[in-house]
Design an enzyme around this catalytic site. Structure first.
Site, PDB file in Angstrom:
ATOM      1  NE  ARG A  58      -3.054  -3.122   0.471  1.00 24.01           N
ATOM      2  CZ  ARG A  58      -3.864  -3.670  -0.504  1.00 24.01           C
ATOM      3  NH1 ARG A  58      -3.740  -3.144  -1.664  1.00 24.01           N
ATOM      4  NH2 ARG A  58      -4.399  -4.583  -0.308  1.00 24.01           N
ATOM      5  CG  ASN A  95       0.685  -8.534   6.021  1.00 25.68           C
ATOM      6  OD1 ASN A  95       0.087  -9.076   6.850  1.00 25.68           O
ATOM      7  ND2 ASN A  95       0.311  -8.003   4.835  1.00 25.68           N
ATOM      8  CE  LYS A 104      -2.608  -8.916   8.672  1.00 22.06           C
ATOM      9  NZ  LYS A 104      -2.487  -8.045   7.473  1.00 22.06           N
ATOM     10  CD  GLU A 113      -6.150  -8.642   6.056  1.00 21.34           C
ATOM     11  OE1 GLU A 113      -6.929  -8.076   5.515  1.00 21.34           O
ATOM     12  OE2 GLU A 113      -4.962  -8.116   6.000  1.00 21.34           O
ATOM     13  NE  ARG A 126      -1.897  -3.842  12.485  1.00 19.52           N
ATOM     14  CZ  ARG A 126      -2.247  -3.956  11.207  1.00 19.52           C
ATOM     15  NH1 ARG A 126      -2.319  -5.324  10.990  1.00 19.52           N
ATOM     16  NH2 ARG A 126      -3.023  -3.103  10.661  1.00 19.52           N
ATOM     17  NE  ARG A 147     -12.837  -6.940   7.363  1.00 19.25           N
ATOM     18  CZ  ARG A 147     -12.581  -6.618   6.236  1.00 19.25           C
ATOM     19  NH1 ARG A 147     -12.849  -7.039   5.145  1.00 19.25           N
ATOM     20  NH2 ARG A 147     -11.514  -5.674   6.288  1.00 19.25           N
ATOM     21  CE  LYS A 199      -6.053  -2.120   9.816  1.00 18.90           C
ATOM     22  NZ  LYS A 199      -6.344  -2.689   8.581  1.00 18.90           N
ATOM     23  CG  ASP A 250      -8.898  -2.404   6.009  1.00 18.93           C
ATOM     24  OD1 ASP A 250      -8.038  -1.776   6.833  1.00 18.93           O
ATOM     25  OD2 ASP A 250      -8.817  -3.089   5.161  1.00 18.93           O
ATOM     26  CD  GLU A 299      -5.508  -0.558   1.836  1.00 19.36           C
ATOM     27  OE1 GLU A 299      -4.945  -0.608   3.005  1.00 19.36           O
ATOM     28  OE2 GLU A 299      -5.908  -1.818   1.591  1.00 19.36           O
ATOM     29  CG  HIS A 334     -14.836  -3.197   2.276  1.00 17.03           C
ATOM     30  ND1 HIS A 334     -14.566  -3.880   1.137  1.00 17.03           N
ATOM     31  CD2 HIS A 334     -13.814  -3.197   3.035  1.00 17.03           C
ATOM     32  CE1 HIS A 334     -13.286  -4.549   1.409  1.00 17.03           C
ATOM     33  NE2 HIS A 334     -13.053  -3.905   2.396  1.00 17.03           N
ATOM     34  CD1 TRP A 386     -11.671  -9.854   2.697  1.00 16.00           C
ATOM     35  CD2 TRP A 386     -10.442 -11.468   1.400  1.00 16.00           C
ATOM     36  NE1 TRP A 386     -10.409 -10.260   3.378  1.00 16.00           N
ATOM     37  CE2 TRP A 386      -9.878 -11.146   2.637  1.00 16.00           C
ATOM     38  CE3 TRP A 386      -9.887 -12.158   0.386  1.00 16.00           C
ATOM     39  CZ2 TRP A 386      -8.666 -11.839   2.854  1.00 16.00           C
ATOM     40  CZ3 TRP A 386      -8.552 -12.866   0.823  1.00 16.00           C
ATOM     41  CH2 TRP A 386      -8.153 -12.489   2.157  1.00 16.00           C
TER      42      TRP A 386
HETATM   43  O1  GCW Z   1      -6.151  -2.566   5.021  1.00 16.80           O
HETATM   44  C1  GCW Z   1      -5.655  -3.827   4.757  1.00 16.80           C
HETATM   45  C2  GCW Z   1      -4.872  -3.746   3.680  1.00 16.80           C
HETATM   46  C3  GCW Z   1      -3.661  -4.854   3.909  1.00 16.80           C
HETATM   47  C4  GCW Z   1      -2.877  -4.681   5.260  1.00 16.80           C
HETATM   48  C5  GCW Z   1      -4.182  -4.957   6.181  1.00 16.80           C
HETATM   49  C6  GCW Z   1      -3.497  -4.772   7.821  1.00 16.80           C
HETATM   50  C7  GCW Z   1      -0.732  -5.129   5.812  1.00 16.80           C
HETATM   51  O2  GCW Z   1      -5.466  -4.123   2.533  1.00 16.80           O
HETATM   52  O3  GCW Z   1      -2.624  -4.468   2.776  1.00 16.80           O
HETATM   53  O4  GCW Z   1      -1.903  -5.585   5.506  1.00 16.80           O
HETATM   54  O5  GCW Z   1      -5.212  -4.212   6.072  1.00 16.80           O
HETATM   55  O6  GCW Z   1      -3.779  -3.584   8.167  1.00 16.80           O
HETATM   56  O7  GCW Z   1      -3.018  -5.605   8.129  1.00 16.80           O
END
Ligand code: GCW
Length: 699
Positions: A147, A194, A271, A275, A308, A319, A343, A348, A376, A516, A539
């Site tokens: 991103r 990640n 994390k 995901e 996180r 979600r 967050k 997201d 993003e 979204h 998704w």
């Molecule tokens: O917003 C989403 C993004 C992912 C990101 C994830 C996160 C780093 O699309 O790219 O991964 O959140 O915050 O872990």
């Protein structure tokens, strides 16, 4: 060497120097100088009893950037004062007082900032709202940035060179550290959440040490993101189970090794079970078991773990509810050097989300907000979107958790709950682009994050005012930023454009909380139609917009997913009732009929069409505004912003056309006659969706 060749060489040296300086000045026009371009206009006499790398930086900054009285004397005093907290400072009529050297440095930047922006330099104490003010880089060890829209990583090189450190790297890191210190940022996570397990290998840690060495005098601590399964992947253990004694020992040894290499290492960001990332749940353990394992390992060295809460699984549960469901039962179970990183919203980083219900709800756990500086879902670094207003709205949101006035800001900065640690994180928008952030105006988001992390009560208006003055004050046009002409015809319209820009983005991309629904193609542009058969439902946009012949929106009321129940009263009832739910969140919480009458008397359908139009019109207005500003900015910046606004108009048009035409298939209602009619055809937009090349992709 003969005299003539000597002469020849010195001529070359001079040419080289001239060349280097001219590159620097071109770079300044490229925006490389950020908001730090002020040059001294007078001599200053700086008195400081102590010397240290940090204090020398402060002294030099004062000498190089002094805009005050000629020959003034500035005294830097490190003396403890109960009213000054942590690395806070006090500006005095003749100097700066602080408890720490970093306090002196932060006071220095504030003094210089005031000299350029307000001229109003009063005696005042300034204390940081949060103890840890951290950038999270989603930088991969191969140099790419998840991103990221401003080029490759400033920390990691491609391929075999990944761990190489050059002098050029060090210069860049120093500039980076200086920029951060100037706005109070005191921590950086140098790799993606990640995470690559190789981050914990000794050779990588040696590179992190080099980064830490450059950042240290500026007070920026280094942290890394770690992969939970590292003990099995790089440690050769059979498991990474947090309760397994070998695993515990492995992390303890690793912590010892890290602190041997980097004695002031900040800690870990994790994390886990999110995901596809490994986590304690893989071994039947909880997030608390996992976080505490790492926290205990680094506790003897003073490190922290930022764990996180961004988790959701492929269950049928809404979600938006999942993070709360997983973390609330663990409140009070985390050790005191763990901070749960949440967050801002429950999904997201969408252009507008209600605050995450975890804020204020977890009362026995340190909680830190995570916002996204990189754009993003807000147009990458192509679109001009000043994010400060979004963060201000978020921080000021009232959770009512401890009565009226329990804002997110107060629930996280220690004012309400006695958190052992307070912190805030922003996902960085920085890369190797000459201007650091891709879009010149995206620098304002880096700037705003730092300023808000320092003072979570500051207004976006003030931040914009400062940033514009600091950034454009060295304009090649030589216009004084004090002139009324500059203030009325440059500062004012630019500030207005910035202040309106986030709402414009919301209008053209997620009106009334319709979230979204972006394109799967790098999350740029519209994609409400995208729903491949085997893709997990949460998704795909139709999971979120729920459009049908009756209406549109996600029903999160008591009769729907009941996400509203996660909020404290009266917020819960306010969101639950369609008549009291703020219209900005209407379709976030309600599935509403196309004919639903909104507060302005128009139907939802008509309002949606108008709202997309409004967003598009706003961006067209930004273009007109910018077109009038050519004489106030250097050519390069002018052309750069102009070109990006052109792309932003195209994007807003695509959102307008794509969404109106797509939702029309469900509403079957006419587009109001006085609305701008879509230019493109829906079939073409859909056909081109995944084929569209991302404009920021180079080459
Ligand atoms: O917003 C989403 C993004 C992912 C990101 C994830 C996160 C780093 O699309 O790219 O991964 O959140 O915050 O872990």
């Amino acid at each position: 060497m003969s005299n003539s060749s000597h002469f020849f060489y010195s001529k070359i040296t001079i040419c080289l120097l001239v060349f280097v300086f001219s590159i620097q000045s071109i770079q300044a026009d490229n925006g490389h100088g950020l908001w730090l371009q002020n040059k001294s206009t007078a001599k200053v006499n700086v008195v400081c009893a102590k010397k240290s790398p940090t204090l020398i930086i402060a002294i030099n900054e004062l000498k190089n950037g002094w805009q005050g009285k000629e020959g003034a004397k500035v005294v830097l005093t490190i003396k403890s004062n109960n009213a000054i907290k942590g690395d806070g400072f006090k500006l005095l009529s003749n100097g700066i007082q602080a408890n720490t050297e970093l306090g002196i440095l932060y006071g220095t930047y504030e003094l210089l900032r005031r000299q350029t922006t307000t001229k109003d330099i009063k005696e005042a104490i300034s204390n940081p709202s949060y103890q840890h003010r951290i950038l999270n880089h989603w930088d991969n060890m191969d140099g790419s940035v998840e991103r990221g829209y401003a080029g490759e990583s400033i920390f990691w090189h491609k391929g075999a060179d990944a761990l190489v450190v050059t002098e050029k790297d060090k210069t860049l890191w120093q500039e980076y550290a200086r920029a951060n210190a100037s706005i109070g940022i005191n921590g950086t996570v140098v790799n993606n959440v990640n995470s690559n397990p190789n981050m914990l290998k000794t050779e990588t840690l040696q590179k992190v040490k080099e980064i830490a060495n450059v950042l240290r005098p500026y007070g920026v601590k280094v942290y890394i993101s770690v992969k939970f399964s590292s003990p099995s992947i790089i440690g050769g253990l059979k498991s990474s189970d947090p309760l397994n004694p070998d695993v515990i020992k492995w992390w303890q040894d690793k912590a010892k090794e890290i602190y041997n290499i980097i004695p002031d290492f900040g800690g870990f960001l994790v994390k886990a079970n999110s995901e596809g990332q490994a986590g304690p749940q893989d071994y039947g353990r909880t997030h608390a078991d996992g976080a505490n394992l790492l926290a205990d390992a680094i506790k003897p060295f003073g490190g922290i773990v930022m764990w996180r809460a961004f988790v959701y699984s492929t269950s049928n549960e809404d979600r938006a509810k999942q993070a709360y469901n997983e973390f609330m039962p663990l409140d009070g179970k985390f050790h005191d050097n763990v901070i749960i990183q949440v967050k801002n919203g429950p999904i997201d980083f969408q252009p507008r989300e209600p605050f995450s219900p975890l804020f204020g709800a977890m009362k026995k756990t340190s909680i830190m907000p995570e916002v996204q500086i990189t754009q993003e879902y807000l147009g990458h670094s192509i679109e001009l979107v000043y994010l400060s207003t979004m963060w201000e709205e978020f921080l000021k949101s009232d959770t009512y958790q401890e009565g009226k006035g329990s804002t997110v800001a107060r629930c996280t900065d220690g004012s309400i709950f006695s958190q052992k640690h307070t912190a805030i994180a922003g996902v960085a928008n920085i890369g190797l682009d000459a201007n650091w952030t891709g879009h010149l105006f995206a620098q304002s988001n880096w700037y705003a994050f730092g300023r808000m992390a320092w003072n979570n009560q500051i207004t976006s208006d003030r931040i914009a005012d400062e940033w514009i003055k600091l950034t454009f004050n060295q304009s090649s046009t030589g216009k004084s930023i004090l002139s009324n002409d500059w203030k009325d015809n440059f500062l004012k319209p630019v500030k207005q454009m910035m202040m309106d820009s986030r709402e414009a983005a919301v209008n053209y991309s997620m009106p009334f909380g319709l979230h979204h629904i972006m394109s799967a193609n790098e999350h740029y542009g519209p994609g409400p139609w995208w729903a491949p058969a085997r893709m997990r439902k949460d998704w795909t946009p139709p999971y979120f917009h729920q459009a049908d012949s009756v209406g549109v929106g996600f029903d999160r009321t008591k009769s729907g997913s009941n996400a509203v129940s996660q909020y404290h009263e009266p917020v819960s009832s306010l969101f639950n009732n369609v008549n009291t739910c703020p219209e900005i969140y209407l379709l976030w919480f309600h599935h509403v009929s196309w004919e639903y009458k909104m507060k302005n008397g128009r139907t939802l359908w008509d309002n949606l069409c108008y709202q997309y139009n409004t967003g598009l019109n706003q961006v067209e207005e930004f273009q007109k505004t910018w077109d009038k500003l050519q004489k106030y900015v250097d050519e390069e910046s002018y052309a750069h912003v102009k070109e990006r606004l052109e792309r932003q108009v195209k994007s807003a048009q695509l959102w307008n056309d794509g969404c109106i035409l797509y939702f029309h298939k469900f509403s079957k209602k006419p587009i109001p006659a006085d609305c701008k009619q879509p230019i493109e055809k829906l079939d073409d937009i859909i056909a081109n969706d995944l084929k569209r090349k991302m404009p920021w992709v180079r080459g």
